[in-house]
Design a protein around this motif. Structure first.
Motif, short mmCIF file in Angstrom:
data_model
loop_
_atom_site.label_atom_id
_atom_site.label_comp_id
_atom_site.label_asym_id
_atom_site.label_seq_id
_atom_site.Cartn_x
_atom_site.Cartn_y
_atom_site.Cartn_z
N VAL A 81 0.85 -1.16 0.16
CA VAL A 81 -0.02 0.11 -0.06
C VAL A 81 0.86 1.22 -0.07
O VAL A 81 1.48 1.56 0.96
N PRO A 82 1.19 1.90 -1.12
CA PRO A 82 2.25 2.98 -1.41
C PRO A 82 1.70 4.38 -0.98
O PRO A 82 1.46 5.10 -1.88
N VAL A 83 1.52 4.40 0.38
CA VAL A 83 0.94 5.88 1.02
C VAL A 83 1.58 5.98 2.20
O VAL A 83 2.28 5.11 2.82
N PRO A 84 1.67 7.23 2.77
CA PRO A 84 2.19 7.78 4.00
C PRO A 84 1.57 6.61 5.06
O PRO A 84 0.37 6.33 4.74
N GLY A 85 2.32 6.51 6.11
CA GLY A 85 1.93 5.53 7.24
C GLY A 85 2.65 4.20 7.24
O GLY A 85 2.60 3.44 8.11
N GLY A 86 3.53 3.83 6.11
CA GLY A 86 4.53 2.91 6.37
C GLY A 86 5.62 3.35 6.19
O GLY A 86 6.34 4.34 5.85
#
Length: 161
Positions: A111-116
């Motif tokens: 899941v390529p979004v902020p939060g990782g």
């Protein structure tokens, strides 16, 4: 007939977890505390070790159905490409063809979004990753960074320094 000798297996060595269960637990608790401090929606926190295997999953009461999978996907994407979620999001916007291929290669798990957020030691070695889902991705990221920094490690969100 000679006696049969049983082979003894040595205890496995060399499997460094990167992040111990104790440290993962402290990261998760600190991240959830930050979410409560900010009055965020119920969060789910996933910590992956250096082999991108689950070390910890904490899901607050009231978190919606797919939050564990989303949080895992955020952390897994960061581990798979070696960039924090912010850089993954930028690359997704600039190179959708590559990110579609990446998604296919990893079975849709990223899941390529902020939060990782990658977890690094002081020398920059990747020890694992934290993924958080439950509120807006930017807010999830704030909680991941708070958890990582609470244990004295370095959070890599994918933002250039």
């Amino acid at each position: 007939m000679p006696p049969i000798r049983e082979k003894t297996c040595p205890t496995p060595i060399g499997f460094a977890p990167g992040i111990s269960l104790s440290v993962a637990s402290r990261i998760g608790e600190a991240a959830l505390a930050k979410g409560r401090e900010l009055n965020l929606a119920p969060l789910t926190v996933v910590v992956l070790d250096r082999a991108a295997q689950p070390k910890l999953l904490l899901r607050e009461d009231g978190a919606s159905l797919l939050r564990p999978e989303i949080a895992t996907g955020k952390a897994f994407g960061a581990m798979a490409l070696g960039f924090g979620g912010r850089e993954l999001a930028r690359r997704s916007a600039k190179m959708p063809g590559f990110m579609n291929a990446f998604s296919d290669l990893c079975g849709g798990r990223a899941v390529p979004v902020p939060g990782g957020v990658l977890v690094r030691d002081a020398q920059g070695t990747v020890l694992g990753a934290v993924g958080i889902s439950g509120d807006a991705s930017d807010k999830d990221e704030v909680c991941a960074v708070a958890g990582i920094e609470a244990v004295g490690l370095v959070a890599d969100t994918g933002d250039p320094e």
